[in-house]
Motif scaffolding. Sequence first.
Motif, short mmCIF file in Angstrom:
data_model
loop_
_atom_site.label_atom_id
_atom_site.label_comp_id
_atom_site.label_asym_id
_atom_site.label_seq_id
_atom_site.Cartn_x
_atom_site.Cartn_y
_atom_site.Cartn_z
N UNK A 14 0.82 -1.21 0.00
CA UNK A 14 0.00 0.00 0.00
C UNK A 14 0.86 1.26 0.00
N UNK A 15 1.93 1.26 0.77
CA UNK A 15 2.83 2.41 0.84
C UNK A 15 3.52 2.63 -0.50
N UNK A 16 4.02 1.57 -1.09
CA UNK A 16 4.72 1.72 -2.38
C UNK A 16 3.74 2.13 -3.47
N UNK A 17 2.51 1.66 -3.41
CA UNK A 17 1.50 2.07 -4.39
C UNK A 17 1.18 3.55 -4.23
N UNK A 19 3.15 5.84 -2.98
CA UNK A 19 4.33 6.60 -3.44
C UNK A 19 4.39 6.62 -4.96
N UNK A 20 4.04 5.53 -5.59
CA UNK A 20 4.07 5.48 -7.06
C UNK A 20 3.03 6.45 -7.64
N UNK A 25 1.95 11.60 -10.28
CA UNK A 25 1.26 12.90 -10.24
C UNK A 25 2.29 14.04 -10.31
N UNK A 26 3.37 13.89 -9.57
CA UNK A 26 4.43 14.90 -9.53
C UNK A 26 5.10 15.04 -10.90
N UNK A 27 5.44 13.93 -11.51
CA UNK A 27 6.10 13.97 -12.82
C UNK A 27 5.21 14.60 -13.88
#
Length: 189
Positions: A14-17, A19-20, A25-27
């Motif tokens: 869940x954390x890695x999802x 962050x992805x 969104x940032x990119x």
Amino acid sequence: MISLFGRKRTGPDSVSNTMAIKQQRYETLVYAVHGDLFRYAFWLCHDRQVAEDLVQETFLRAWKSLDSLKDDKAAKAWLITILRRENARRFERKQFNLVDLDTVPVPDQQSLGLEQAMENEWLRRHMSELAEEYREPLLLQVLGGFSGEEIAEILDLNKNTVMTRLFRARNKLKDALDKDTQTRGQHNG
């Protein structure tokens, strides 16, 4: 997954999802507005290196507080606000040497025709002579493509105040153009 205390626990997947998703969104945000932010930063500081640093700091701060951006449609205004604050911070940190704006080359003038380059230089010089209260809203509108409402929000002003300042800024540029045209006419005739 529920912990002993009744709280929902997030697993590693869940954390890695999360962050992805944040990374994507940032990119997308960086890709969409990087050019506009750089142009605005360059207009603020008239130095390519400083403008690049301002944009980099802006995106760093944006990454840290990306979760606070609720409406992606407001992202550009949000980033311009961060950039303006970051620009103000650099004056709090240290004093810079002043540069005569007439001696600073515009980066892409070589690819323009001579007449267009002269017009750009004239416009840049006259815009830099405007009082900041007129110059900043005009730059946000011309370079940033912001509406009067967005500019009002960015500058924390009333929309009518912004519209009045934009009107006056354009009139001052028009007066300068008329004056230069008359001066050229007197020398040529």
